[in-house]
Design an enzyme around this catalytic site. Structure first.
Site, PDB file in Angstrom:
ATOM      1  N   GLY A 149     -12.800  10.549  36.388  1.00  0.00           N
ATOM      2  CA  GLY A 149     -13.484  10.886  35.154  1.00  0.00           C
ATOM      3  C   GLY A 149     -14.981  10.757  35.363  1.00  0.00           C
ATOM      4  N   CYS A 161     -16.411   2.700  39.872  1.00  0.00           N
ATOM      5  CA  CYS A 161     -17.216   3.619  39.074  1.00  0.00           C
ATOM      6  C   CYS A 161     -18.085   4.458  39.997  1.00  0.00           C
ATOM      7  CB  CYS A 161     -18.097   2.814  38.116  1.00  0.00           C
ATOM      8  SG  CYS A 161     -19.189   3.819  37.102  1.00  0.00           S
ATOM      9  N   LEU A 162     -18.253   5.725  39.650  1.00  0.00           N
ATOM     10  CA  LEU A 162     -19.101   6.603  40.455  1.00  0.00           C
ATOM     11  C   LEU A 162     -20.578   6.213  40.389  1.00  0.00           C
ATOM     12  CD1 LEU A 162     -17.474  10.055  39.580  1.00  0.00           C
ATOM     13  CD2 LEU A 162     -17.148   8.687  41.659  1.00  0.00           C
ATOM     14  N   HIS A 183     -12.944   3.629  30.025  1.00  0.00           N
ATOM     15  CA  HIS A 183     -14.060   3.543  30.972  1.00  0.00           C
ATOM     16  C   HIS A 183     -15.111   4.612  30.665  1.00  0.00           C
ATOM     17  CE1 HIS A 183     -15.753   2.831  35.117  1.00  0.00           C
ATOM     18  NE2 HIS A 183     -16.204   4.060  34.880  1.00  0.00           N
ATOM     19  N   GLU A 184     -14.657   5.853  30.463  1.00  0.00           N
ATOM     20  CA  GLU A 184     -15.612   6.941  30.199  1.00  0.00           C
ATOM     21  C   GLU A 184     -16.259   6.789  28.833  1.00  0.00           C
ATOM     22  OE1 GLU A 184     -16.544   8.422  32.745  1.00  0.00           O
ATOM     23  OE2 GLU A 184     -14.819   7.884  33.983  1.00  0.00           O
TER      24      GLU A 184
END
Length: 189
Positions: free
Chosen positions: A49, A102-103, A143-144
């Protein structure tokens, strides 16, 4: 395909609450292009995501998708979901401890997420959706949504469990994958 740079922890845009997108704006070329960029960027980074503010656009849009993702082989499939102005409500007190990455943050760690959610959002075509999500899919959604509120995974992680991806893979991944695979089998998604 347009892959945009993903902002890293410390960038101020990651800490602001993103603004709502009006129904009229959803169909504009700017918003539709942003949605395409989010999808391309998420897929390129092997994310499950990504939120718009992670690519420097502080508007309430996020996308999710899991389809044989090499970063997250234990996650159940998530069809491509574009959520504009997403919201969620936990349905009960059931929680699960997840080791999340996380990105935008080069760390992983354990945090607690709600297992059962009622979610609502508008899709890229302006249609309203209300659904129930469960398990890791519900965790990804939370999370998003956190990103859209200016909250990063490090704000929720138990600091004693923080590790880099490399150290997670070396010392913690196997135990986590065994535990979370059992959880996914029990709850479904």
């Amino acid at each position: 395909m347009t892959v945009r740079p993903i902002l890293s922890i410390g960038h101020p845009t990651l800490r602001v609450r993103a603004t709502e997108v009006t129904r009229e704006d959803i169909a504009t070329p700017a918003i539709q292009g942003l949605i395409d960029d989010l999808i391309d960027t998420m897929r390129h980074a092997n994310g499950s995501g990504i939120a718009a503010n992670q690519i420097g656009e502080p508007v309430r849009i996020m996308v999710m998708e899991v389809d044989r993702n090499p970063r997250y082989p234990y996650k159940p499939p998530i069809p491509l979901t574009v959520a504009v102005n997403p919201r969620f409500e936990p349905l009960d007190d059931e929680t699960v401890t997840i080791n999340e990455g996380c990105l935008s943050v080069p760390l992983r760690g354990e945090l607690v997420r709600s297992v059962n959610l009622r979610v609502s959002y508008t899709d890229r075509h302006g249609a309203y959706h209300e659904r129930f999500l469960r398990g890791l899919t519900a965790g990804t959604y939370q999370h998003e949504c956190d990103h859209l509120d200016g909250v990063l995974v490090v704000d929720r992680i138990d600091s004693r469990t923080l590790s880099t991806w490399e150290q997670f893979d070396r010392y913690h991944r196997d135990a986590f994958v065994r535990r979370i695979t059992k959880f996914v089998a029990e709850v479904g998604s």
